[in-house]
Structures are given as structure tokens and as C-alpha cells.
Enzyme design. Structure first.
Site, PDB file in Angstrom:
ATOM      1  N   PHE A  86      14.781  23.624 -47.206  1.00 44.76           N
ATOM      2  CA  PHE A  86      15.461  22.906 -46.132  1.00 44.76           C
ATOM      3  C   PHE A  86      15.819  23.884 -45.009  1.00 44.76           C
ATOM      4  O   PHE A  86      16.335  24.973 -45.266  1.00 44.76           O
ATOM      5  CB  PHE A  86      16.736  22.230 -46.654  1.00 44.76           C
ATOM      6  CG  PHE A  86      17.392  21.368 -45.619  1.00 44.76           C
ATOM      7  CD1 PHE A  86      16.927  20.097 -45.360  1.00 44.76           C
ATOM      8  CD2 PHE A  86      18.468  21.849 -44.884  1.00 44.76           C
ATOM      9  CE1 PHE A  86      17.515  19.292 -44.391  1.00 44.76           C
ATOM     10  CE2 PHE A  86      19.063  21.062 -43.907  1.00 44.76           C
ATOM     11  CZ  PHE A  86      18.586  19.783 -43.662  1.00 44.76           C
ATOM     12  N   GLU A  87      15.529  23.494 -43.779  1.00 45.71           N
ATOM     13  CA  GLU A  87      15.807  24.348 -42.620  1.00 45.71           C
ATOM     14  C   GLU A  87      17.277  24.212 -42.222  1.00 45.71           C
ATOM     15  O   GLU A  87      17.706  23.174 -41.723  1.00 45.71           O
ATOM     16  CB  GLU A  87      14.916  23.954 -41.436  1.00 45.71           C
ATOM     17  CG  GLU A  87      15.155  24.789 -40.186  1.00 45.71           C
ATOM     18  CD  GLU A  87      14.879  26.273 -40.418  1.00 45.71           C
ATOM     19  OE1 GLU A  87      15.864  27.053 -40.373  1.00 45.71           O
ATOM     20  OE2 GLU A  87      13.716  26.643 -40.656  1.00 45.71           O
ATOM     21  N   GLU A 106      20.262  25.190 -36.977  1.00 39.56           N
ATOM     22  CA  GLU A 106      20.346  24.001 -36.136  1.00 39.56           C
ATOM     23  C   GLU A 106      19.766  24.247 -34.746  1.00 39.56           C
ATOM     24  O   GLU A 106      19.700  25.376 -34.273  1.00 39.56           O
ATOM     25  CB  GLU A 106      21.814  23.566 -35.937  1.00 39.56           C
ATOM     26  CG  GLU A 106      22.546  23.215 -37.199  1.00 39.56           C
ATOM     27  CD  GLU A 106      23.348  24.365 -37.762  1.00 39.56           C
ATOM     28  OE1 GLU A 106      24.139  24.116 -38.685  1.00 39.56           O
ATOM     29  OE2 GLU A 106      23.180  25.512 -37.289  1.00 39.56           O
ATOM     30  N   GLU A 151      22.172  15.077 -40.657  1.00 38.06           N
ATOM     31  CA  GLU A 151      21.773  16.456 -40.356  1.00 38.06           C
ATOM     32  C   GLU A 151      22.648  16.987 -39.221  1.00 38.06           C
ATOM     33  O   GLU A 151      22.258  16.940 -38.066  1.00 38.06           O
ATOM     34  CB  GLU A 151      20.291  16.529 -39.956  1.00 38.06           C
ATOM     35  CG  GLU A 151      19.334  16.651 -41.124  1.00 38.06           C
ATOM     36  CD  GLU A 151      18.776  15.301 -41.572  1.00 38.06           C
ATOM     37  OE1 GLU A 151      17.923  15.293 -42.464  1.00 38.06           O
ATOM     38  OE2 GLU A 151      19.214  14.275 -41.042  1.00 38.06           O
ATOM     39  N   SER A 152      23.858  17.419 -39.553  1.00 40.33           N
ATOM     40  CA  SER A 152      24.786  18.115 -38.648  1.00 40.33           C
ATOM     41  C   SER A 152      25.756  17.208 -37.882  1.00 40.33           C
ATOM     42  O   SER A 152      26.348  16.328 -38.488  1.00 40.33           O
ATOM     43  CB  SER A 152      24.048  19.109 -37.757  1.00 40.33           C
ATOM     44  OG  SER A 152      23.340  20.028 -38.574  1.00 40.33           O
ATOM     45  N   CYS A 169      19.912  19.852 -37.809  1.00 40.22           N
ATOM     46  CA  CYS A 169      19.165  20.844 -38.589  1.00 40.22           C
ATOM     47  C   CYS A 169      17.939  20.189 -39.211  1.00 40.22           C
ATOM     48  O   CYS A 169      17.526  19.105 -38.801  1.00 40.22           O
ATOM     49  CB  CYS A 169      20.082  21.443 -39.654  1.00 40.22           C
ATOM     50  SG  CYS A 169      20.813  20.184 -40.733  1.00 40.22           S
ATOM     51  N   PHE A 217      27.143  16.398 -49.460  1.00 40.94           N
ATOM     52  CA  PHE A 217      25.886  15.724 -49.742  1.00 40.94           C
ATOM     53  C   PHE A 217      25.535  15.880 -51.219  1.00 40.94           C
ATOM     54  O   PHE A 217      26.085  16.735 -51.912  1.00 40.94           O
ATOM     55  CB  PHE A 217      24.786  16.289 -48.833  1.00 40.94           C
ATOM     56  CG  PHE A 217      25.049  16.008 -47.374  1.00 40.94           C
ATOM     57  CD1 PHE A 217      24.618  14.826 -46.786  1.00 40.94           C
ATOM     58  CD2 PHE A 217      25.770  16.919 -46.596  1.00 40.94           C
ATOM     59  CE1 PHE A 217      24.890  14.557 -45.458  1.00 40.94           C
ATOM     60  CE2 PHE A 217      26.041  16.654 -45.260  1.00 40.94           C
ATOM     61  CZ  PHE A 217      25.597  15.466 -44.688  1.00 40.94           C
ATOM     62  N   SER A 219      29.103  19.285 -44.693  1.00 40.75           N
ATOM     63  CA  SER A 219      29.324  19.273 -43.245  1.00 40.75           C
ATOM     64  C   SER A 219      30.777  18.955 -42.952  1.00 40.75           C
ATOM     65  O   SER A 219      31.418  18.193 -43.681  1.00 40.75           O
ATOM     66  CB  SER A 219      28.453  18.215 -42.564  1.00 40.75           C
ATOM     67  OG  SER A 219      27.112  18.625 -42.520  1.00 40.75           O
ATOM     68  N   HIS A 272      28.396  23.681 -41.195  1.00 38.93           N
ATOM     69  CA  HIS A 272      27.310  23.058 -41.961  1.00 38.93           C
ATOM     70  C   HIS A 272      26.779  24.077 -42.956  1.00 38.93           C
ATOM     71  O   HIS A 272      26.595  25.243 -42.592  1.00 38.93           O
ATOM     72  CB  HIS A 272      26.203  22.575 -41.025  1.00 38.93           C
ATOM     73  CG  HIS A 272      26.726  21.608 -40.008  1.00 38.93           C
ATOM     74  ND1 HIS A 272      27.050  20.315 -40.318  1.00 38.93           N
ATOM     75  CD2 HIS A 272      27.056  21.772 -38.712  1.00 38.93           C
ATOM     76  CE1 HIS A 272      27.537  19.720 -39.249  1.00 38.93           C
ATOM     77  NE2 HIS A 272      27.553  20.586 -38.255  1.00 38.93           N
ATOM     78  N   GLU A 278      21.321  26.387 -51.059  1.00 41.79           N
ATOM     79  CA  GLU A 278      20.287  26.734 -52.041  1.00 41.79           C
ATOM     80  C   GLU A 278      19.868  28.194 -51.908  1.00 41.79           C
ATOM     81  O   GLU A 278      19.587  28.666 -50.815  1.00 41.79           O
ATOM     82  CB  GLU A 278      19.041  25.852 -51.872  1.00 41.79           C
ATOM     83  CG  GLU A 278      19.272  24.398 -52.212  1.00 41.79           C
ATOM     84  CD  GLU A 278      19.524  23.543 -50.975  1.00 41.79           C
ATOM     85  OE1 GLU A 278      19.064  22.394 -50.969  1.00 41.79           O
ATOM     86  OE2 GLU A 278      20.177  24.020 -50.023  1.00 41.79           O
TER      87      GLU A 278
END
Length: 344
Positions: free
Chosen positions: A8-9, A12, A66-67, A81, A231, A237, A250, A254
Site C-alpha cells: 500500500f502506498e 500522500e 484514503e486520508s 494516499c 481501518f 487516520s 495517517h 505494515e
């Protein structure tokens, strides 16, 4: 055709848009009057959704899948992100502001770090050149003072990308600053705090509240109203509201591509204790690498950064500075621990 592994990237993309209008009555609430449907349509183009929201008398703050998104009367900040297509929010936001509210875009700022998985990014985020071309073709012609820059560090994998555009190169002087912190290679023990227990039966909000308290995030600014979300199975977040100032965190915990970001705005008259904030952030994440980007007009808040984090065992590795129309100076500093963590 072989594809490289992609996690996961975390890094952001961040877009800040400022608007102006002629009707003083409209400017009291301004962009906050946009229908939620307009916000949903914009986020659909970006490929994310709202998971939680809170507002005060100054602005509205949304935690996204995502953010984050922040909506003030005359400015919007959207930060996303993963593989979101953030720049696709520009056209709908400019359109809705103009047709629904009579507001016109006056300045634009886009910033991001260096992606961990650049080959996984969709167009227009395939390269900084593609991003700049996309922004320039989307912007109205009145934003004619434009500048794009990649600010380097000593590491080829860490750079800060900035694009600004404004309709007035002599914008009003303001005493605010924005501080954007990006951290990778988080301490694995501390990163575990951002994993949920399987089958915990909790909502994202209540699990998020637990993480905020467990990690000490609630101590970064004890005065802030915090809207947090955890999440499943991992990730966190948070948006903080303190009067007119926001902060946001954020976390992608992992191992192998762990990442955390902290961002805040403040005024250099001293509303936010920058030294305390920086030390708390380092303490909560203990990153292997950290970059701090400060954007301000006439404010030397960046000078406090090294003095705040060096007693925490972080060493300044590089410092780059550049000037931008409307935004003033951007200072990009990178840090890593004096000693590498054991087991790495």
C-alpha cells in the site's frame, strides 16, 4: 510481463485550492455550503469516500478512506494516499465552486514526497512531469504565476515535489505556516499499535479512539477535538481541530513499507508549540527516515525543527530551500537516527 511487488502506498498527494468571490454574504460560509453530493462526486473522481466527519465554526474536516479533506469558506485542502487520482478533484471542485457559489479559483498548491511504489501510480500521477502537465491544462488562465520544483535530499529516494500557481504574485501577507512530516521505516513495536485485534467487534471510530489514547496521539495537541478512525485489519487516520487550525495523521503500519504522516497548520505568533509537536511525533513512531517540509511567508519556523528532533536521536541529513509565488518559502529537511535500530 513481470510486475514488481507493490504494497500500500502511504505517501500522500496534497492539493490546496484558494478561491475568492464578490459577495461578502456568500464568503461567510463559502465552500462549506457545497452540497455533500458535490463532495461525494468529487471524491468519486479521486476514488475514495468519506468515513467520518466533524466541523466547528471555522471549517469542516472529513476522514477519507484514503486520508483527509478540509473545507474552509475560501479554501479546500485534500490529501489522499494509495493509488487515488487526487488531481482529478480539480475540475469538479473548480466547477462546483463557480456554478453553485460564484467563487473563482485564485491559487493552487500541490505537494508530495517520493512514492514508495511509483510504478503502481495511475495517470496523472505516473510522474511529476505528468502531474504538472495535468494541473497546468486544468487551471484557468488567470493563475499565470506558476512554478514547479523537485527539492532534493542526499537520498535519491527522497525528494519533495512542489507546484504552485496564483493569479497574483504579490498575494496578501499572512503569518501562517504548513508543516508536512513524512516518516518511513517505523519502529515495528510501535507500528503494531496500529493493527486491530481480529474480530474485536468494534466500529472504526471506537477502535480509532483506542489507538489515539494508547499511542499518545491525543497528547500532541491536548486542546484539539479529534476525529479518528481505525481501518481493518490495520491503518489509522485522524483529523484534529483546534479553532481555525487543523492537524492530521495517517498511518500505514505494515512492515517493509511502513509509513506515517503528520501535518499541521499554525500561525507563528505561537498558537502551536512546534517543538512539543515534533518531539511527540518522533516519540510515537520512531521512524528510520523522516522528512519535514515547512511552507510559510516570512516565517522561520523551519529553524526550530532540527533543534526539536536532534535531542530525540535524529540527525539532520539534508536541507533544501526554494521560493514560490504566493506560498513564500518551502524548506525541506530530512532526518534519520544517529544509530540504526537493532535488527535492521
Amino acid at each position: 510481463m513481470a510486475f514488481a511487488f507493490s504494497g500500500f502506498e502511504g505517501f500522500e498527494k496534497r492539493l490546496e485550492l484558494h478561491f475568492f468571490g464578490d459577495d461578502p454574504a456568500m464568503l461567510q460560509l463559502g465552500l462549506r455550503k457545497l452540497d455533500f453530493h458535490c463532495i461525494q462526486q468529487t471524491l468519486q473522481a479521486v476514488q475514495c469516500t468519506v468515513v467520518s466527519a466533524v466541523g466547528n465554526s471555522y471549517f469542516d474536516a472529513y476522514v477519507l478512506s484514503e486520508s483527509s479533506l478540509f473545507v474552509y469558506p475560501t479554501k479546500i485542502i485534500i490529501k489522499t494516499c494509495g493509488t487515488t487520482q487526487l488531481l482529478k478533484s480539480m475540475t469538479p471542485l473548480i466547477f462546483y465552486a463557480h456554478t453553485h457559489l460564484g467563487l473563482t479559483l485564485s491559487s493552487c498548491r500541490y505537494t508530495r514526497g517520493s512514492f514508495i511504489f511509483p510504478l503502481s501510480q495511475p495517470f496523472p500521477h505516473t510522474s511529476f512531469n505528468d502531474e504538472v502537465t495535468y494541473i497546468e491544462t486544468t487551471l484557468p488562465p488567470n493563475l499565470c504565476f506558476r512554478k514547479a520544483s523537485i527539492m532534493p535530499s542526499k537520498s535519491s529516494s527522497h525528494a519533495w515535489h512542489v507546484f504552485t500557481a496564483t493569479s497574483d504574485s504579490h498575494a496578501l501577507y499572512h503569518q501562517n505556516y504548513t508543516m508536512e512530516i513524512c516518516m518511513t521505516d517505523l519502529d515495528p513495536v510501535l507500528a503494531r499499535n496500529f493493527f486491530r485485534r481480529p474480530g474485536d467487534g468494534k466500529s472504526g471510530d471506537s477502535a480509532g479512539r483506542e489507538m489515539t489514547e494508547l499511542t499518545g496521539i491525543d497528547g500532541i495537541n491536548p486542546h484539539a477535538l479529534v476525529c479518528d478512525f481505525a481501518f481493518d485489519p490495520c491503518g489509522y487516520s485522524m483529523n484534529g481541530m483546534d479553532g481555525e487550525w487543523y492537524s492530521t495523521i495517517h498511518v500505514t503500519p505494515e512492515e517493509g513499507y511502513s509509513y506515517a504522516s503528520f501535518e499541521c497548520v499554525g500561525s507563528w505568533s505561537g498558537d502551536v508549540d512546534v517543538v512539543h509537536v515534533l518531539r511527540k511525533v518522533v516519540q510515537i513512531f520512531r521512524p528510520g527516515t523522516m522528512s519535514v517540509s515547512t511552507t510559510s511567508l516570512g516565517n522561520e519556523v523551519w529553524r526550530k525543527v532540527a533543534g526539536a528532533v536532534e535531542p530525540m536521536g535524529m540527525k539532520l541529513r539534508s536541507c533544501a530551500m526554494d521560493q514560490f509565488p504566493d506560498s513564500g518559502s518551502v524548506v525541506f529537511q530530512t532526518f534519520s537516527p544517529l544509530r540504526r535500530k537493532s535488527g535492521h
